[in-house]
Design an enzyme around this catalytic site. Sequence first.
Site, PDB file in Angstrom:
ATOM      1  N   GLN A 235       0.823  -1.216   0.000  1.00  0.00           N
ATOM      2  CA  GLN A 235       0.000   0.000   0.000  1.00  0.00           C
ATOM      3  C   GLN A 235       0.855   1.263   0.000  1.00  0.00           C
ATOM      4  O   GLN A 235       1.764   1.403   0.825  1.00  0.00           O
ATOM      5  CB  GLN A 235      -0.910   0.012   1.227  1.00  0.00           C
ATOM      6  CG  GLN A 235      -1.763   1.278   1.291  1.00  0.00           C
ATOM      7  CD  GLN A 235      -3.002   1.095   2.154  1.00  0.00           C
ATOM      8  OE1 GLN A 235      -2.941   1.198   3.378  1.00  0.00           O
ATOM      9  NE2 GLN A 235      -4.120   0.796   1.524  1.00  0.00           N
ATOM     10  N   LEU A 247       3.572  10.584   7.711  1.00  0.00           N
ATOM     11  CA  LEU A 247       2.177  10.442   7.296  1.00  0.00           C
ATOM     12  C   LEU A 247       1.338  11.677   7.621  1.00  0.00           C
ATOM     13  O   LEU A 247       1.447  12.245   8.703  1.00  0.00           O
ATOM     14  CB  LEU A 247       1.545   9.234   7.997  1.00  0.00           C
ATOM     15  CG  LEU A 247       0.121   8.949   7.518  1.00  0.00           C
ATOM     16  CD1 LEU A 247       0.124   8.358   6.122  1.00  0.00           C
ATOM     17  CD2 LEU A 247      -0.613   8.044   8.478  1.00  0.00           C
ATOM     18  N   GLU A 250      -5.312  10.103   6.596  1.00  0.00           N
ATOM     19  CA  GLU A 250      -6.493  10.153   5.743  1.00  0.00           C
ATOM     20  C   GLU A 250      -7.622  10.933   6.439  1.00  0.00           C
ATOM     21  O   GLU A 250      -8.527  11.459   5.802  1.00  0.00           O
ATOM     22  CB  GLU A 250      -6.947   8.706   5.490  1.00  0.00           C
ATOM     23  CG  GLU A 250      -8.084   8.553   4.531  1.00  0.00           C
ATOM     24  CD  GLU A 250      -8.176   7.110   4.030  1.00  0.00           C
ATOM     25  OE1 GLU A 250      -7.153   6.525   3.632  1.00  0.00           O
ATOM     26  OE2 GLU A 250      -9.299   6.571   4.050  1.00  0.00           O
ATOM     27  N   ARG A 381      -6.045  -2.236   1.408  1.00  0.00           N
ATOM     28  CA  ARG A 381      -6.672  -2.085   2.726  1.00  0.00           C
ATOM     29  C   ARG A 381      -7.378  -0.742   2.829  1.00  0.00           C
ATOM     30  O   ARG A 381      -6.840   0.278   2.396  1.00  0.00           O
ATOM     31  CB  ARG A 381      -5.590  -2.159   3.811  1.00  0.00           C
ATOM     32  CG  ARG A 381      -6.105  -1.753   5.173  1.00  0.00           C
ATOM     33  CD  ARG A 381      -5.065  -1.948   6.247  1.00  0.00           C
ATOM     34  NE  ARG A 381      -4.017  -0.959   6.284  1.00  0.00           N
ATOM     35  CZ  ARG A 381      -4.107   0.237   6.885  1.00  0.00           C
ATOM     36  NH1 ARG A 381      -5.243   0.616   7.458  1.00  0.00           N
ATOM     37  NH2 ARG A 381      -3.078   1.048   6.903  1.00  0.00           N
TER      38      ARG A 381
HETATM   39  C1  LIG Z   1       2.208   6.505  10.441  1.00  0.00           C
HETATM   40  C2  LIG Z   1       1.170   5.428  10.434  1.00  0.00           C
HETATM   41  C3  LIG Z   1      -0.155   5.743  10.714  1.00  0.00           C
HETATM   42  C4  LIG Z   1      -1.131   4.755  10.683  1.00  0.00           C
HETATM   43  N1  LIG Z   1      -2.438   5.088  10.957  1.00  0.00           N
HETATM   44  C5  LIG Z   1      -3.379   4.106  10.971  1.00  0.00           C
HETATM   45  C6  LIG Z   1      -4.732   4.424  11.308  1.00  0.00           C
HETATM   46  O1  LIG Z   1      -5.078   5.551  11.643  1.00  0.00           O
HETATM   47  N2  LIG Z   1      -5.630   3.421  11.270  1.00  0.00           N
HETATM   48  C7  LIG Z   1      -5.308   2.141  10.944  1.00  0.00           C
HETATM   49  O2  LIG Z   1      -6.171   1.275  10.948  1.00  0.00           O
HETATM   50  N3  LIG Z   1      -4.025   1.821  10.644  1.00  0.00           N
HETATM   51  C8  LIG Z   1      -3.065   2.777  10.652  1.00  0.00           C
HETATM   52  N4  LIG Z   1      -1.775   2.438  10.355  1.00  0.00           N
HETATM   53  C9  LIG Z   1      -1.409   1.032  10.222  1.00  0.00           C
HETATM   54  C10 LIG Z   1      -1.336   0.391  11.604  1.00  0.00           C
HETATM   55  O3  LIG Z   1      -0.970   1.342  12.563  1.00  0.00           O
HETATM   56  C11 LIG Z   1      -0.330  -0.750  11.657  1.00  0.00           C
HETATM   57  O4  LIG Z   1      -0.541  -1.625  10.571  1.00  0.00           O
HETATM   58  C12 LIG Z   1      -0.489  -1.529  12.959  1.00  0.00           C
HETATM   59  O5  LIG Z   1      -0.465  -0.679  14.065  1.00  0.00           O
HETATM   60  C13 LIG Z   1       0.555  -2.603  13.086  1.00  0.00           C
HETATM   61  O6  LIG Z   1       0.440  -3.186  14.353  1.00  0.00           O
HETATM   62  P1  LIG Z   1       1.183  -4.527  14.700  1.00  0.00           P
HETATM   63  O7  LIG Z   1       0.801  -4.882  16.086  1.00  0.00           O
HETATM   64  O8  LIG Z   1       0.915  -5.524  13.648  1.00  0.00           O
HETATM   65  O9  LIG Z   1       2.727  -4.164  14.597  1.00  0.00           O
HETATM   66  P2  LIG Z   1       3.579  -2.942  15.193  1.00  0.00           P
HETATM   67  O10 LIG Z   1       2.786  -1.993  15.974  1.00  0.00           O
HETATM   68  O11 LIG Z   1       4.377  -2.431  14.044  1.00  0.00           O
HETATM   69  O12 LIG Z   1       4.530  -3.675  16.208  1.00  0.00           O
HETATM   70  C14 LIG Z   1       5.542  -4.563  15.801  1.00  0.00           C
HETATM   71  C15 LIG Z   1       6.236  -5.098  17.024  1.00  0.00           C
HETATM   72  O13 LIG Z   1       7.123  -6.129  16.640  1.00  0.00           O
HETATM   73  C16 LIG Z   1       8.388  -5.944  17.229  1.00  0.00           C
HETATM   74  N5  LIG Z   1       9.376  -6.548  16.316  1.00  0.00           N
HETATM   75  C17 LIG Z   1       9.499  -6.398  14.983  1.00  0.00           C
HETATM   76  N6  LIG Z   1      10.484  -7.164  14.508  1.00  0.00           N
HETATM   77  C18 LIG Z   1      11.009  -7.814  15.564  1.00  0.00           C
HETATM   78  C19 LIG Z   1      12.048  -8.756  15.726  1.00  0.00           C
HETATM   79  N7  LIG Z   1      12.768  -9.213  14.697  1.00  0.00           N
HETATM   80  N8  LIG Z   1      12.327  -9.191  16.981  1.00  0.00           N
HETATM   81  C20 LIG Z   1      11.612  -8.746  18.037  1.00  0.00           C
HETATM   82  N9  LIG Z   1      10.589  -7.877  17.942  1.00  0.00           N
HETATM   83  C21 LIG Z   1      10.302  -7.424  16.715  1.00  0.00           C
HETATM   84  C22 LIG Z   1       8.527  -4.466  17.431  1.00  0.00           C
HETATM   85  O14 LIG Z   1       9.397  -4.195  18.489  1.00  0.00           O
HETATM   86  C23 LIG Z   1       7.080  -4.072  17.771  1.00  0.00           C
HETATM   87  O15 LIG Z   1       6.859  -4.241  19.146  1.00  0.00           O
HETATM   88  C24 LIG Z   1      -0.777   3.420  10.366  1.00  0.00           C
HETATM   89  C25 LIG Z   1       0.544   3.102  10.105  1.00  0.00           C
HETATM   90  C26 LIG Z   1       1.511   4.099  10.107  1.00  0.00           C
HETATM   91  C27 LIG Z   1       2.915   3.721   9.739  1.00  0.00           C
END
Ligand SMILES: Cc1cc2nc3c(=O)[nH]c(=O)nc-3n(C[C@H](O)[C@H](O)[C@H](O)COP(=O)(O)OP(=O)(O)OC[C@H]3O[C@@H](n4cnc5c(N)ncnc54)[C@H](O)[C@@H]3O)c2cc1C
Length: 569
Positions: A235, A247, A250, A381
């Site tokens: 995306q 960012l 939206e 998405r």
């Molecule tokens: C700037 C921004 C704004 C956004 N706004 C929105 C929104 O308003 N609404 C919406 O629906 N979505 C939004 N998104 C998308 C959404 O926020 C993310 O897709 C989502 O929060 C991801 O959550 P997660 O728990 O999957 O991973 P993350 O929150 O990315 O967490 C990943 C975790 O994995 C750990 N990790 C990674 N690799 C390793 C490794 N090798 N070893 C150990 N630990 C590791 C990190 O330390 C972290 O704790 C946004 C994304 C961005 C970038």
Amino acid sequence: MGISHRHQVIVVGAGLSGLRAALEAKKEGLDVAVLSRVQPVRSHSIAAQGGINASLANAEGGHDDNWEKHAFDTVKGSDYLADQDAVEIMTKEAPGIVYEMEHWGCPFSRTKEGLIAQRPFGGAAFPRTCYASDITGHALLHTMYERSVKENIKVYEEYLLLSIVKDANACVGIVALEVATGELVTIEADAVIMATGGYGRIYNKSTNALINTGSGMAAVYMTAGVPLKDLEFVQFHPTSLYGTNILITEGARGEGGYLYNCKGERFMKTYAAKAMELAPRDIVARSIQTEINEGRGYDNEYVLLDLRHLGREKIMERLPGIRDICIHFAGIDPIDSPIPIQPGQHYSMGGIDTDPKGATSLPGLYAAGEVACVSVHGGNRLGGNSLLDTIVFGKLSGRFASEYVKTKKKSGQGQALSLHLQKIKDNIHRLENSTGKEKPTDVRNQLKETMTENAGIFRQKSKLQTGLAKVKELKERYKNIHISNKGKKFNLDLVRNLELEGKLELAEVIVAGALNREESRGSHFRTDFPERNDEKWLKHTIASFVNGAVKIDHKPVTITQFKPQARTY
Ligand SMILES: Cc1cc2nc3c(=O)[nH]c(=O)nc-3n(C[C@H](O)[C@H](O)[C@H](O)COP(=O)(O)OP(=O)(O)OC[C@H]3O[C@@H](n4cnc5c(N)ncnc54)[C@H](O)[C@@H]3O)c2cc1C
């Protein structure tokens, strides 16, 4: 054998999906711990701005909303590639999930009546996006983290997962690097839940945090024998700040912002006459890029997002974080000036292939959140659906992993872990002692450039072939990289170079999948195959790591109630 720990369930990743999974496993009475490369509230979830979708029907103009309408918008937004059984689960669970977060203390913005406020978002028929001003991720992740502290969930902070370990039939644990000491650690577990987020930093214009390198996704692909699904669907968010690609939510368009080209035209009327700025992201990003490519942008680089007509009061109340970002990083105040924006890599629709329970093809290995592909987002998405996905499928994967652990027969696991540990030690030793002449930064930067150039918003055969050849060349060059820092403590040089290997593999999967898929669907737009082709391509891409290279297969899409139709807005 070095340092080793044991838990019934280990969750890798402490963003919204990981913490939610851990809370669920704890509720099921299991010994669960979380491992994260950063302190939990530094996970990328913290950066989410705009909001989380649920058909609460609170907003004016939204009272007829329900989960089925949310499901339809999600499936249409996905260009019919999403698995509809999974979408139904997510959209039915959504109101309960949002209320649970509210009851745990999340400070959502409110309507005049005191209900959770909802704003319009792209591709949605109703104002369905619940928000906390423009810091929704911050509000949600702090709430989730406080809950995990209350429940005494153990977190291994600043540990980098390097590898999944399996014996003949199942996942038996992980190997990680304790970054503070440089020690390798094994954690034996009956189930592992991956929640490591996206890989945005493979591209050079990304809205993602620097830690979003995809190392968890790559570890599963390379060491667990579990395939990745639909990775060619990347995306690009329409509105990232020109210059830094931070960012601009939206929500700015949801609150009524307009897009203008250099001729002063609201150009979205050419591309999505009804939805205008609130068409889905793939369409708006392509429209902006077309304006720029055809010479109607500014400096051939950006267009303008204008919020001035919203007025100071609304901007201060609903978009204060956006205003701060513009002031600090672009030197402009959106109350007085339009914001220069361009599309930027933002999110991965693809990921670890899981079913709606979060289960992968390896018993005992689960995945949730952005690292996973359930698939609820298909080819594109909708904004606000990722935060929802993380919490819904975080919870479900926690529940089903716990169910698995309770019924699993125990096996001797120690040997697989120690054998694996030795392999990783040897690999690190080789890296540290390499006399190769290749500079890792060159490999890393060229990778980002080639991905943005050849596997970006618009794709075509010859560019994808160039991209694939370049990635393969970089994979060869990686074998000769040289690490200059030999220290043990906080050796980020080592961390970055261990991660680089995974980045290269993920890049190969993205480019090979994009080359293979000879159609246009959602975010994957082929200028040489500009139409969607359901007859041939209404299927998922399944990519496996075989003998050091990607092998592509396919898998059918689950269709329940929404038959594919033309996608117009
Ligand atoms: C700037 C921004 C704004 C956004 N706004 C929105 C929104 O308003 N609404 C919406 O629906 N979505 C939004 N998104 C998308 C959404 O926020 C993310 O897709 C989502 O929060 C991801 O959550 P997660 O728990 O999957 O991973 P993350 O929150 O990315 O967490 C990943 C975790 O994995 C750990 N990790 C990674 N690799 C390793 C490794 N090798 N070893 C150990 N630990 C590791 C990190 O330390 C972290 O704790 C946004 C994304 C961005 C970038």
